[in-house]
Motif scaffolding. Sequence first.
Motif, PDB file in Angstrom:
ATOM      1  N   ARG A 101       0.861  -1.244  -0.005  1.00 48.61           N
ATOM      2  CA  ARG A 101      -0.108   0.024  -0.167  1.00 48.61           C
ATOM      3  C   ARG A 101       0.903   1.331   0.013  1.00 48.61           C
ATOM      4  N   PRO A 102       1.196   1.976  -0.984  1.00 49.05           N
ATOM      5  CA  PRO A 102       1.724   3.079  -1.185  1.00 49.05           C
ATOM      6  C   PRO A 102       1.445   4.274  -0.313  1.00 49.05           C
ATOM      7  N   LEU A 103       0.067   4.295  -0.025  1.00 49.23           N
ATOM      8  CA  LEU A 103      -0.363   5.239   0.752  1.00 49.23           C
ATOM      9  C   LEU A 103       0.115   5.373   2.195  1.00 49.23           C
ATOM     10  N   THR A 104       0.254   4.217   2.685  1.00 47.40           N
ATOM     11  CA  THR A 104       0.967   4.020   4.174  1.00 47.40           C
ATOM     12  C   THR A 104       2.132   3.578   4.172  1.00 47.40           C
ATOM     13  N   ARG A 105       2.811   3.007   2.859  1.00 43.68           N
ATOM     14  CA  ARG A 105       4.247   2.262   2.832  1.00 43.68           C
ATOM     15  C   ARG A 105       4.233   1.057   3.596  1.00 43.68           C
ATOM     16  N   ALA A 143      -3.810  -0.286  13.020  1.00 40.40           N
ATOM     17  CA  ALA A 143      -3.709   0.801  13.845  1.00 40.40           C
ATOM     18  C   ALA A 143      -2.288   1.535  13.469  1.00 40.40           C
ATOM     19  N   ASN A 144      -1.419   0.729  12.978  1.00 32.70           N
ATOM     20  CA  ASN A 144       0.084   1.358  12.897  1.00 32.70           C
ATOM     21  C   ASN A 144       0.002   2.121  11.474  1.00 32.70           C
ATOM     22  N   GLU A 145      -0.837   1.482  10.464  1.00 32.00           N
ATOM     23  CA  GLU A 145      -1.136   2.056   9.249  1.00 32.00           C
ATOM     24  C   GLU A 145      -1.688   3.672   9.384  1.00 32.00           C
ATOM     25  N   PHE A 146      -2.833   3.657  10.373  1.00 28.00           N
ATOM     26  CA  PHE A 146      -3.639   4.911  10.426  1.00 28.00           C
ATOM     27  C   PHE A 146      -2.760   5.792  11.414  1.00 28.00           C
ATOM     28  N   ALA A 147      -1.990   5.314  12.103  1.00 21.20           N
ATOM     29  CA  ALA A 147      -1.207   6.361  12.875  1.00 21.20           C
ATOM     30  C   ALA A 147       0.085   6.908  11.631  1.00 21.20           C
ATOM     31  N   GLN A 148       0.564   6.238  11.219  1.00 17.54           N
ATOM     32  CA  GLN A 148       1.212   6.333  10.048  1.00 17.54           C
ATOM     33  C   GLN A 148       0.881   7.436   9.069  1.00 17.54           C
ATOM     34  N   LEU A 149      -0.385   7.401   8.726  1.00 13.25           N
ATOM     35  CA  LEU A 149      -1.124   8.196   7.722  1.00 13.25           C
ATOM     36  C   LEU A 149      -1.407   9.636   8.448  1.00 13.25           C
ATOM     37  N   VAL A 150      -1.697   9.553   9.712  1.00 10.23           N
ATOM     38  CA  VAL A 150      -1.844  10.746  10.393  1.00 10.23           C
ATOM     39  C   VAL A 150      -0.650  11.459  10.656  1.00 10.23           C
ATOM     40  N   ARG A 151       0.486  10.668  10.826  1.00  8.18           N
ATOM     41  CA  ARG A 151       1.547  11.552  11.090  1.00  8.18           C
ATOM     42  C   ARG A 151       2.252  12.119   9.677  1.00  8.18           C
ATOM     43  N   ASP A 152       1.991  11.361   8.575  1.00  9.42           N
ATOM     44  CA  ASP A 152       2.484  11.886   7.445  1.00  9.42           C
ATOM     45  C   ASP A 152       1.787  13.036   6.851  1.00  9.42           C
ATOM     46  N   LEU A 153       0.602  13.034   6.959  1.00 10.35           N
ATOM     47  CA  LEU A 153      -0.502  14.250   6.665  1.00 10.35           C
ATOM     48  C   LEU A 153      -0.201  15.351   7.604  1.00 10.35           C
ATOM     49  N   LEU A 154       0.084  15.299   8.768  1.00  8.68           N
ATOM     50  CA  LEU A 154       0.312  16.577   9.445  1.00  8.68           C
ATOM     51  C   LEU A 154       1.931  16.988   9.695  1.00  8.68           C
ATOM     52  N   THR A 155       2.597  15.853   9.380  1.00 10.18           N
ATOM     53  CA  THR A 155       4.000  16.352   9.097  1.00 10.18           C
ATOM     54  C   THR A 155       4.197  17.271   7.887  1.00 10.18           C
ATOM     55  N   ARG A 156       3.709  16.858   6.631  1.00  6.56           N
ATOM     56  CA  ARG A 156       3.530  17.549   5.576  1.00  6.56           C
ATOM     57  C   ARG A 156       3.016  18.967   5.753  1.00  6.56           C
ATOM     58  N   GLY A 157       2.317  18.863   6.598  1.00  4.48           N
ATOM     59  CA  GLY A 157       1.549  20.440   6.909  1.00  4.48           C
ATOM     60  C   GLY A 157       2.464  21.350   7.755  1.00  4.48           C
ATOM     61  N   GLY A 158       3.318  20.567   8.271  1.00  4.07           N
ATOM     62  CA  GLY A 158       4.300  21.607   9.041  1.00  4.07           C
ATOM     63  C   GLY A 158       4.567  21.314  10.536  1.00  4.07           C
ATOM     64  N   ILE A 159       3.876  20.109  11.068  1.00  4.96           N
ATOM     65  CA  ILE A 159       3.980  19.771  12.560  1.00  4.96           C
ATOM     66  C   ILE A 159       5.264  18.864  12.624  1.00  4.96           C
ATOM     67  N   ALA A 160       6.150  19.169  13.339  1.00  6.62           N
ATOM     68  CA  ALA A 160       7.327  18.470  13.581  1.00  6.62           C
ATOM     69  C   ALA A 160       7.485  17.697  14.991  1.00  6.62           C
ATOM     70  N   GLN A 161       8.687  17.263  15.417  1.00  6.39           N
ATOM     71  CA  GLN A 161       8.756  16.474  16.788  1.00  6.39           C
ATOM     72  C   GLN A 161       7.470  15.874  17.018  1.00  6.39           C
ATOM     73  N   TRP A 162       7.066  14.900  16.319  1.00  3.31           N
ATOM     74  CA  TRP A 162       6.033  14.115  16.692  1.00  3.31           C
ATOM     75  C   TRP A 162       5.999  12.834  17.768  1.00  3.31           C
TER      76      TRP A 162
END
Length: 593
Positions: free
Chosen positions: A301-305, A469-488
């Motif tokens: 799944r390339p969306l969540t790698r 569960a890990n895929e969903f967490a990875q998806l949320v992290r990628d979305l917000l990291t691309r938006g500017g949130i770091a130090q997740w």
Amino acid sequence: MQYSADGQSDGTATVQFPRPGFLASVFRDLGAENGQEPDGAAADRPRGGATGDGPSGDGPTGDGPTGDRPTDSGPTGNGRTDNGPTDNGPTGEGPSEPGPGEADPDEAVAAHARAATLTHHRTRAVRAEHDRLADLLRRAALPVSAMDFESQLRHYQPRPYPADGPGGGAEEESEPRWQDFAPAEPPVADPEGGPSRRLLDSGYQRELAQARLTHQRALREWRTRRAEAGSPAADESRRAHEAAEEARARAVREYNESLEECRRAYRLAEPAAVESLLERALAAAETATQDLPAPCRAVFRPLTRTAVLDLDLPPLDLVPSLAGYRLAPDGDVLPVQRPPADRATDYLRLVARLALRALQAADAVDTDEILAGVVLNGWLRDPAAAEPLCLVSVDADRDALARTRLLPPGTPYEERDDEGVYADAEQDEALVRLRQLGAAVTPDPYDRAGVRPAAQAGATVPAAADLSANEFAQLVRDLLTRGGIAQWSVRLRGPAGLVATGEGAPGTSLPGRWVVWASRDTGSIGAEQIETLAEAVGEESAERGLRLTTGRFTEEVLDLTAEEGRRHIHLIDGDGVRELAHTHLGLPLATGG
């Protein structure tokens, strides 16, 4: 019968009787009843009974006097009587036999021996099944070699033309010399004898003749090779060899070029390239247990790698259900059943080794770190059942795989001597490592107690509800990291969602410290969750809060966040998640609950 000197009978006879009891034993072996005699016995018996009238069975048939013919009750010709003890028992009426309703002791002993032998052979067959299972457990724990791109490269080694190899090539080969074939001269016995003495040695002459023949043969073969070297047939053979070598070199070059193309596609996270590499690695991992079919398919799944692996588990009857056989007092051969808990433990030990081996193969082949995680589901496919049953499910991210020693680097698992092949499920190393990855394992596979798969290996474009569960967490992290949130930093995580904190750099679209609450929902989010998030923002000394859901918000929540005291709470519903995935990741997220 005694004969005189002139060859005439003198009227006397010498009779040889068998040993006592001989006839009775013969009759018994022939199956005759007591008191019966074989055919012809009455004709051979003396008709006169005790008086001796008529010839006896062993007496002469000639014309001697009857007084000279011994009878069965009288003295024999050699002075012995026939009234001594016989082998017929105390009464002389034949051997004693079991009466009606009595069992023959010999037959009972033989039946018991046969039952004991059958018990032994059946127990050995059961032990062979246990030994096979032990061997499978050992081989399933062997480390697998990495099937990355470097190990799959082919190398071309040119093969020389046979005539150019050692012993060939008439151009380089020199003419055979006589000095290389001449035998050594015999030692000089007499220093004053001269060389003519040595020429008279017969042994030396024979060696010399043999050497000349060998030299002539080698010289003839050398001349033949030189003559054939420039022939049209030799030239055609050399051209064919060179053409074949060019084809080999071209095939190796084309294969390596295609492999490099696959590598480039793999680095771009194209699903076909990633799945091809993973399935090659999984197939190579099965070589140690080719007699145990356990195919594993991969979906990327390339969306969540994330790679989702579907592992087909071996049938349940692979584990022996019997401990052996025992012989009952009445002679029956009875099976000895194993405790159901022991059988379930043995099956789970094998399942754990197969699952860890697949995880190790996927992790070892990912040298470019394309995968962010791996989901593995172990399926029991019973032809009698309508749907396959999931018995084990693992949802592990890259960090968890790196922390866990999936398989030992050198030697397979070693069991303690006092446990033999089988060990307690709580102490089995493979199951312990599998549970360290947060795996869900069935408590009893023979009771058909399944577990919920962490994710389904469906389409490469999943819906939010299909993610692990890990895929969903990875998806949320990628979305917000691309938006500017770091130090997740994830504080809480479960199957439904997560709570995390992050820092947004000044000047970005999401500046400041954030508390993020993301969940997968099918219904509506109420106002009480917004109040809970507002309290968490205060406890974390954060500036803003973000409530992300794959569902939707009620009108009450929208009105609440519009108030002055709740404007620091931001909302993202399911449509917003899909829009962010398309904007920041360039990949679609399928619609669904």
